[in-house]
Design an enzyme around this catalytic site. Structure first.
Site, PDB file in Angstrom:
ATOM      1  N   LYS A 159      45.411  42.042  30.485  1.00  0.00           N
ATOM      2  CA  LYS A 159      46.592  41.302  30.942  1.00  0.00           C
ATOM      3  C   LYS A 159      46.411  40.857  32.391  1.00  0.00           C
ATOM      4  O   LYS A 159      45.531  41.367  33.101  1.00  0.00           O
ATOM      5  CB  LYS A 159      47.825  42.197  30.811  1.00  0.00           C
ATOM      6  CG  LYS A 159      47.780  43.442  31.698  1.00  0.00           C
ATOM      7  CD  LYS A 159      48.901  44.422  31.382  1.00  0.00           C
ATOM      8  CE  LYS A 159      48.808  45.656  32.269  1.00  0.00           C
ATOM      9  NZ  LYS A 159      49.787  46.695  31.882  1.00  0.00           N
ATOM     10  N   TYR A 195      50.444  35.364  64.809  1.00  0.00           N
ATOM     11  CA  TYR A 195      51.893  35.196  64.924  1.00  0.00           C
ATOM     12  C   TYR A 195      52.587  36.452  65.444  1.00  0.00           C
ATOM     13  O   TYR A 195      52.319  37.555  64.986  1.00  0.00           O
ATOM     14  CB  TYR A 195      52.486  34.871  63.549  1.00  0.00           C
ATOM     15  CG  TYR A 195      52.076  33.530  62.990  1.00  0.00           C
ATOM     16  CD1 TYR A 195      52.158  32.372  63.755  1.00  0.00           C
ATOM     17  CD2 TYR A 195      51.636  33.437  61.676  1.00  0.00           C
ATOM     18  CE1 TYR A 195      51.790  31.144  63.211  1.00  0.00           C
ATOM     19  CE2 TYR A 195      51.283  32.215  61.129  1.00  0.00           C
ATOM     20  CZ  TYR A 195      51.356  31.074  61.906  1.00  0.00           C
ATOM     21  OH  TYR A 195      50.996  29.868  61.365  1.00  0.00           O
TER      22      TYR A 195
HETATM   23  C1  PLP Z   1      49.051  47.902  31.694  1.00  0.00           C
HETATM   24  C2  PLP Z   1      49.172  48.757  30.518  1.00  0.00           C
HETATM   25  C3  PLP Z   1      48.135  49.629  30.140  1.00  0.00           C
HETATM   26  C4  PLP Z   1      46.921  49.895  31.008  1.00  0.00           C
HETATM   27  O1  PLP Z   1      47.319  50.755  32.053  1.00  0.00           O
HETATM   28  P1  PLP Z   1      46.242  51.258  33.138  1.00  0.00           P
HETATM   29  O2  PLP Z   1      46.992  52.241  33.959  1.00  0.00           O
HETATM   30  O3  PLP Z   1      45.852  50.048  33.920  1.00  0.00           O
HETATM   31  O4  PLP Z   1      45.126  51.829  32.378  1.00  0.00           O
HETATM   32  C5  PLP Z   1      48.249  50.295  28.938  1.00  0.00           C
HETATM   33  N1  PLP Z   1      49.357  50.140  28.168  1.00  0.00           N
HETATM   34  C6  PLP Z   1      50.380  49.343  28.525  1.00  0.00           C
HETATM   35  C7  PLP Z   1      51.567  49.235  27.654  1.00  0.00           C
HETATM   36  C8  PLP Z   1      50.336  48.647  29.713  1.00  0.00           C
HETATM   37  O5  PLP Z   1      51.366  47.866  30.070  1.00  0.00           O
END
Ligand code: PLP
Length: 366
Positions: free
Chosen positions: A27, A259
């Site tokens: 993702k 800044y």
């Molecule tokens: C993002 C996510 C993962 C992976 O989690 P990590 O901590 O990056 O391994 C697994 N399951 C779900 C539902 C997630 O949203």
């Protein structure tokens, strides 16, 4: 971006998972590493599933030619269920509204949907509450009997797996076993039961079930300092963030920098301009704190991180425009890591790598 590192991390995670299958979570553009190349590398190293949050992320994998199993879990009413079913994407239902829409789409298409039912075992985010679970399970069984869906998975997600020993972990596993038992009593026979993210994959064999869902660890980062450091876990960071110095110049003592003039030079010194800023994902919260490898030593961001650039003070050292400034990488060439940036910015390494902006060119090796 080091795709060999992604492959090696997947193999390492398969070792942790023992018999369980591995779903590579890609993702958010592969946590900023490039969803498509990382998905391809993960498949090559034996990930039998890919996981995405949004349907669009799943469709992008299909459009790129991925034909393996994909689970997509973050849906809103009116979502593209029909397309997901037609493209053989497993979908997730956390509640009655979702199951209803899935069944309607599958009936209209004349093709069964593959559905993972998600239980809220304690995270309090997505997932079906225990009180509503029997009804969801019964409705899913009825839809399965009708041929509209096939329940391929029962699953959930941890709240505190990155804090090994946290009491919620055991409580969530107990709740998950109860949810699975309830589903089986109702006549469901899921292919995969899954609960483990990266920290649970690395530390909690009891949570592996049939499939683990690592995300951050496939990119070579530890989920939290409590779980360990990447190298000790057998993981190798895949991302290096580097820029070329845009300008190096001598300035007199007491010169304000960037800044707000929150930094002033202590004496005659050399300033180097790094052409990457918060629009590129460098956290503004790391102003005066973020570490950067320039001219053989760690420097610290001097003054505020601006939208497109920041400055480091080289003290008595010299460098030239065009020399590399490495913000983070695997760490073995002396550069800081994403974990170091997370500490400097008061956040987690997940956010450091995921927020690298679209303006930063991605270069792949391996
Ligand atoms: C993002 C996510 C993962 C992976 O989690 P990590 O901590 O990056 O391994 C697994 N399951 C779900 C539902 C997630 O949203």
């Amino acid at each position: 971006m080091d795709l060999d590192a992604v492959r090696a991390n997947i193999r390492t995670l398969r070792g942790y998972a023992r018999g369980a299958e591995v779903m590579a979570v890609v993702k958010a553009d592969g946590y900023g590493h490039g969803g498509l190349p990382c998905a391809r590398a993960a498949r090559e190293a034996g990930a039998s599933w890919l996981g995405t949050a949004t349907p669009e992320e799943a469709f992008a994998l299909r459009a790129a030619g991925d034909t393996g199993r994909i689970l997509c879990w973050l849906w809103t009413p009116g979502g593209p269920w029909a397309r997901a079913i037609a493209e053989d994407v497993d979908v997730s239902a956390s509640g009655h509204w979702a199951l209803t829409e899935i069944v309607e789409a599958a009936r209209a298409l004349g093709r069964p949907a593959r559905v993972h039912l998600k239980a809220d075992t304690g995270l309090g985010r997505n997932g079906c509450q225990p009180a509503d679970w029997p009804e969801l399970v019964a409705a899913a069984r009825a839809a399965e009997a009708e041929g509209a869906i096939r329940v391929t998975g029962v699953w959930s997600h941890f709240a505190c797996a990155d804090e090994p020993g946290h009491p919620s972990i055991a409580a969530q596993l107990t709740a998950f076993r109860a949810a699975v038992a309830e589903a089986e009593r109702a006549g469901l026979t899921p292919e995969v039961r899954h609960h483990a993210n990266s920290p649970a994959t690395l530390t909690l064999p009891d949570a592996h079930f049939d499939l683990v869902r690592p995300g951050i660890s496939i990119y070579g980062l530890a989920p939290s300092p409590e779980v360990g450091v990447a190298a000790d876990l057998g993981l190798r960071p895949a991302m290096t963030l580097r820029a070329s110095l845009a300008l190096v110049k001598r300035v007199p003592p007491g010169h304000g920098v960037s800044y707000g003039h929150h930094y002033r030079t202590a004496g005659d010194t050399t300033l180097a301009l790094v052409p990457i800023g918060y629009a590129d994902g460098v956290p503004r919260h790391a102003s005066d704190r973020g570490p950067v490898l320039v001219a053989g030593a760690w420097r610290t961001v001097a003054g505020r991180v601006a939208m497109d650039q920041f400055v480091v003070d080289l003290g008595g050292d010299t460098a030239s425009a065009g020399d590399p400034a490495t913000l983070f990488g695997p760490g073995d060439a002396g550069e800081p890591t994403a974990e170091d940036w997370a500490r400097a910015a008061g956040t987690i390494a997940y956010e450091i790598v995921t927020r690298v902006g679209g303006r930063v060119p991605r270069v792949y090796r391996g």
